[in-house]
Design a protein around this motif. Structure first.
Motif, PDB file in Angstrom:
ATOM      1  N   GLN A  70      39.678  37.773  37.657  1.00  0.00           N
ATOM      2  CA  GLN A  70      40.290  36.960  38.710  1.00  0.00           C
ATOM      3  C   GLN A  70      40.173  35.472  38.397  1.00  0.00           C
ATOM      4  O   GLN A  70      41.117  34.711  38.609  1.00  0.00           O
ATOM      5  CB  GLN A  70      39.652  37.263  40.066  1.00  0.00           C
ATOM      6  CG  GLN A  70      40.103  38.565  40.661  1.00  0.00           C
ATOM      7  CD  GLN A  70      41.605  38.568  40.914  1.00  0.00           C
ATOM      8  OE1 GLN A  70      42.136  37.732  41.623  1.00  0.00           O
ATOM      9  NE2 GLN A  70      42.293  39.521  40.301  1.00  0.00           N
ATOM     10  N   ALA A  74      43.258  32.714  37.840  1.00  0.00           N
ATOM     11  CA  ALA A  74      43.371  31.388  38.464  1.00  0.00           C
ATOM     12  C   ALA A  74      43.657  30.314  37.421  1.00  0.00           C
ATOM     13  O   ALA A  74      44.304  29.308  37.723  1.00  0.00           O
ATOM     14  CB  ALA A  74      42.093  31.046  39.225  1.00  0.00           C
ATOM     15  N   ALA A  79      50.207  29.485  37.208  1.00  0.00           N
ATOM     16  CA  ALA A  79      49.777  29.980  38.520  1.00  0.00           C
ATOM     17  C   ALA A  79      50.041  28.912  39.576  1.00  0.00           C
ATOM     18  O   ALA A  79      49.813  27.730  39.346  1.00  0.00           O
ATOM     19  CB  ALA A  79      48.294  30.335  38.489  1.00  0.00           C
ATOM     20  N   THR A  80      50.527  29.355  40.713  1.00  0.00           N
ATOM     21  CA  THR A  80      50.732  28.420  41.824  1.00  0.00           C
ATOM     22  C   THR A  80      49.378  28.105  42.452  1.00  0.00           C
ATOM     23  O   THR A  80      48.390  28.821  42.224  1.00  0.00           O
ATOM     24  CB  THR A  80      51.650  29.034  42.896  1.00  0.00           C
ATOM     25  OG1 THR A  80      50.980  30.159  43.477  1.00  0.00           O
ATOM     26  CG2 THR A  80      53.004  29.466  42.303  1.00  0.00           C
ATOM     27  N   ARG A  82      48.545  28.515  45.475  1.00  0.00           N
ATOM     28  CA  ARG A  82      48.192  29.652  46.321  1.00  0.00           C
ATOM     29  C   ARG A  82      47.577  30.778  45.483  1.00  0.00           C
ATOM     30  O   ARG A  82      46.576  31.380  45.879  1.00  0.00           O
ATOM     31  CB  ARG A  82      49.429  30.148  47.061  1.00  0.00           C
ATOM     32  CG  ARG A  82      49.128  31.267  48.011  1.00  0.00           C
ATOM     33  CD  ARG A  82      50.336  31.577  48.880  1.00  0.00           C
ATOM     34  NE  ARG A  82      49.966  32.593  49.843  1.00  0.00           N
ATOM     35  CZ  ARG A  82      50.682  33.655  50.091  1.00  0.00           C
ATOM     36  NH1 ARG A  82      51.837  33.850  49.486  1.00  0.00           N
ATOM     37  NH2 ARG A  82      50.288  34.528  50.968  1.00  0.00           N
ATOM     38  N   GLN A  83      48.163  31.075  44.330  1.00  0.00           N
ATOM     39  CA  GLN A  83      47.620  32.109  43.448  1.00  0.00           C
ATOM     40  C   GLN A  83      46.242  31.710  42.924  1.00  0.00           C
ATOM     41  O   GLN A  83      45.339  32.548  42.830  1.00  0.00           O
ATOM     42  CB  GLN A  83      48.572  32.363  42.277  1.00  0.00           C
ATOM     43  CG  GLN A  83      49.858  33.042  42.678  1.00  0.00           C
ATOM     44  CD  GLN A  83      50.882  33.047  41.543  1.00  0.00           C
ATOM     45  OE1 GLN A  83      50.919  32.144  40.709  1.00  0.00           O
ATOM     46  NE2 GLN A  83      51.724  34.084  41.534  1.00  0.00           N
ATOM     47  N   GLN A  84      46.098  30.435  42.572  1.00  0.00           N
ATOM     48  CA  GLN A  84      44.801  29.953  42.094  1.00  0.00           C
ATOM     49  C   GLN A  84      43.728  30.125  43.163  1.00  0.00           C
ATOM     50  O   GLN A  84      42.639  30.635  42.891  1.00  0.00           O
ATOM     51  CB  GLN A  84      44.892  28.477  41.687  1.00  0.00           C
ATOM     52  CG  GLN A  84      45.703  28.230  40.448  1.00  0.00           C
ATOM     53  CD  GLN A  84      45.935  26.748  40.208  1.00  0.00           C
ATOM     54  OE1 GLN A  84      46.002  25.943  41.138  1.00  0.00           O
ATOM     55  NE2 GLN A  84      46.068  26.380  38.938  1.00  0.00           N
ATOM     56  N   ARG A  86      43.671  32.103  45.824  1.00  0.00           N
ATOM     57  CA  ARG A  86      43.401  33.517  46.098  1.00  0.00           C
ATOM     58  C   ARG A  86      42.515  34.118  45.004  1.00  0.00           C
ATOM     59  O   ARG A  86      41.551  34.817  45.301  1.00  0.00           O
ATOM     60  CB  ARG A  86      44.714  34.280  46.221  1.00  0.00           C
ATOM     61  CG  ARG A  86      44.547  35.707  46.654  1.00  0.00           C
ATOM     62  CD  ARG A  86      45.852  36.415  46.825  1.00  0.00           C
ATOM     63  NE  ARG A  86      46.937  35.634  46.239  1.00  0.00           N
ATOM     64  CZ  ARG A  86      48.203  35.802  46.459  1.00  0.00           C
ATOM     65  NH1 ARG A  86      48.590  36.742  47.257  1.00  0.00           N
ATOM     66  NH2 ARG A  86      49.122  35.069  45.887  1.00  0.00           N
ATOM     67  N   ALA A  87      42.834  33.855  43.753  1.00  0.00           N
ATOM     68  CA  ALA A  87      42.058  34.412  42.642  1.00  0.00           C
ATOM     69  C   ALA A  87      40.628  33.859  42.635  1.00  0.00           C
ATOM     70  O   ALA A  87      39.669  34.603  42.403  1.00  0.00           O
ATOM     71  CB  ALA A  87      42.759  34.119  41.317  1.00  0.00           C
TER      72      ALA A  87
END
Length: 179
Positions: A70, A74, A79-80, A82-84, A86-87
């Motif tokens: 994970q 990130a 990666a956006t 938001r993705q960063q 969350r990860a």
């Protein structure tokens, strides 16, 4: 101005690698002491290992590997934010679950630590794994801090540190639990 930012980033990179290498050296010395003690007293180390929970340690290995994955997600280039976030949060939560499982394991092993026949094993075991747990908790808190204010350089730095924590566990796990 851009030159100053580049110089600061280079200094940050250098400092994180100094930290990573110093931590690897510290854990290397502790693991070498464990191995040396195990060679000096193989019977008591073999008996002491019977009181460990390799199943919980295996679960913790899978948790840390998933957490490291994970963290790597990130750090992906595209990666956006938001993705960063969350990860990074997921990586941190897995680190905290690792810690809870390790504390449960410690609780069940404490009663054997007082035994004179297992003394060296459990002293080194609790020092090494306890030191590692401190690193996991600290790293998970930094992961959350970076998730709150993500930046590519901060993500790269905590990811490098987090992977060092994973690497140490991957080396520790077979030496302490399986050898």
């Amino acid at each position: 101005m851009e030159a100053l930012e580049t110089a600061a980033a280079d200094t940050d990179d250098f400092l994180v690698w100094v930290l990573v290498l110093s931590e690897l050296a510290a854990f290397g010395i502790l693991i070498a002491a464990f191995l040396l003690a195990a060679v000096r007293d193989p019977e008591s180390f073999a008996l002491a290992r019977l009181h460990l929970s390799p199943g919980l340690a295996t679960a913790n290995t899978l948790l840390l590997l998933t957490s490291g994955w994970q963290a790597a997600m990130a750090a992906r280039r595209h990666a956006t934010v938001r993705q960063q976030r969350r990860a990074l949060v997921f990586a941190a939560l897995l680190g905290f679950v690792f810690t809870i499982i390790k504390l449960v394991e410690f609780n069940s092993e404490m009663r054997f630590a007082a035994s004179a026949s297992f003394n060296a094993f459990f002293e080194l075991y609790f020092i090494i794994t306890g030191f590692h747990v401190i690193h996991v908790v600290f790293g998970a808190m930094v992961l959350l801090l970076v998730a709150w204010r993500p930046g590519n350089s901060n993500i790269a730095l905590i990811t490098a540190l987090w992977h060092m924590i994973d690497l140490i566990w991957i080396v520790m796990f077979p030496i302490i639990y399986l050898v």
